[in-house]
Design a protein around this motif. Structure first.
Motif, short mmCIF file in Angstrom:
data_model
loop_
_atom_site.label_atom_id
_atom_site.label_comp_id
_atom_site.label_asym_id
_atom_site.label_seq_id
_atom_site.Cartn_x
_atom_site.Cartn_y
_atom_site.Cartn_z
N ILE A 152 -39.80 35.19 -1.31
CA ILE A 152 -40.14 36.47 -2.17
C ILE A 152 -38.97 37.42 -1.87
O ILE A 152 -38.91 38.22 -3.02
CB ILE A 152 -41.35 37.11 -1.28
CG1 ILE A 152 -42.41 36.04 -1.53
CG2 ILE A 152 -41.68 38.42 -1.99
CD1 ILE A 152 -43.84 36.51 -0.89
N SER A 153 -38.09 37.70 -1.32
CA SER A 153 -37.13 38.62 -0.98
C SER A 153 -35.96 38.36 -2.18
O SER A 153 -35.22 39.21 -2.49
CB SER A 153 -36.49 38.72 0.27
OG SER A 153 -35.82 37.45 0.51
N THR A 154 -35.97 37.05 -2.63
CA THR A 154 -35.12 36.75 -3.95
C THR A 154 -35.64 37.41 -5.00
O THR A 154 -34.58 37.69 -5.88
CB THR A 154 -34.69 35.49 -3.95
OG1 THR A 154 -36.20 34.81 -4.50
CG2 THR A 154 -34.32 34.56 -2.68
N ILE A 155 -36.67 37.76 -5.22
CA ILE A 155 -37.41 38.34 -6.49
C ILE A 155 -37.42 39.81 -6.53
O ILE A 155 -37.08 40.41 -7.41
CB ILE A 155 -38.95 37.89 -6.52
CG1 ILE A 155 -38.87 36.28 -6.56
CG2 ILE A 155 -39.54 38.42 -7.71
CD1 ILE A 155 -40.26 35.57 -6.74
N PHE A 156 -37.58 40.35 -5.29
CA PHE A 156 -37.75 41.77 -5.14
C PHE A 156 -36.56 42.46 -4.44
O PHE A 156 -35.74 42.00 -3.91
CB PHE A 156 -39.05 42.30 -4.30
CG PHE A 156 -40.44 41.77 -5.14
CD1 PHE A 156 -40.96 42.55 -6.06
CD2 PHE A 156 -40.88 40.62 -4.57
CE1 PHE A 156 -41.97 41.94 -6.78
CE2 PHE A 156 -42.07 40.03 -5.17
CZ PHE A 156 -42.65 40.97 -6.18
N ALA A 157 -36.41 43.88 -4.62
CA ALA A 157 -35.26 44.53 -3.87
C ALA A 157 -35.59 44.92 -2.54
O ALA A 157 -36.76 44.54 -2.06
CB ALA A 157 -35.20 46.01 -4.62
N TYR A 158 -34.57 45.22 -1.81
CA TYR A 158 -35.06 45.43 -0.23
C TYR A 158 -36.11 46.34 -0.14
O TYR A 158 -36.61 46.04 0.97
CB TYR A 158 -33.65 45.65 0.37
CG TYR A 158 -33.87 46.17 1.93
CD1 TYR A 158 -33.79 44.96 2.65
CD2 TYR A 158 -33.49 47.39 2.41
CE1 TYR A 158 -34.04 45.37 4.18
CE2 TYR A 158 -33.75 47.74 3.70
CZ TYR A 158 -34.09 46.42 4.54
OH TYR A 158 -34.18 46.70 6.05
N GLU A 159 -36.12 47.33 -0.66
CA GLU A 159 -37.30 48.54 -0.46
C GLU A 159 -38.53 47.92 -0.74
O GLU A 159 -39.67 48.14 -0.02
CB GLU A 159 -37.04 49.72 -1.27
CG GLU A 159 -35.70 50.47 -0.89
CD GLU A 159 -34.30 49.78 -1.54
OE1 GLU A 159 -34.68 49.07 -2.79
OE2 GLU A 159 -33.30 50.30 -1.20
#
Length: 84
Positions: free
Chosen positions: A29-36
């Motif tokens: 999921i972190s590959t789709i969204f930004a860190y925040e």
């Protein structure tokens, strides 16, 4: 983040708090969204899973050692977060 929380939980309780699938799912999921965004998705998933877990505990007083599939909450909040 989830690896650190899982390790601390294992040191305190002696059992795994998060499954390895949850760790991989959050990584993907972190590959789709930004860190925040990942932080908010994780936080909202924890809150939602806690509310469902508390409601199950209130409904069934004798059922204290049940497992909640956290991956489904991660997926649900991620899909909702796309539309927000």
């Amino acid at each position: 983040m989830i690896f650190l929380i899982s390790s601390i939980y294992f040191l305190l309780r002696g059992v795994q708090g998060f499954g390895s699938g949850d760790k991989w799912l959050l990584g993907s999921i972190s590959t789709i969204f930004a860190y925040e965004d990942i932080f908010y998705i994780f936080l909202l998933s924890c809150i939602l899973a806690s509310l469902v877990g508390i409601s199950i505990l209130i409904k069934n007083n004798k059922l204290l050692n049940f497992k909640i599939p956290f991956g489904s909450y991660l997926c649900f909040v991620s899909v909702i977060y796309i539309f927000i």
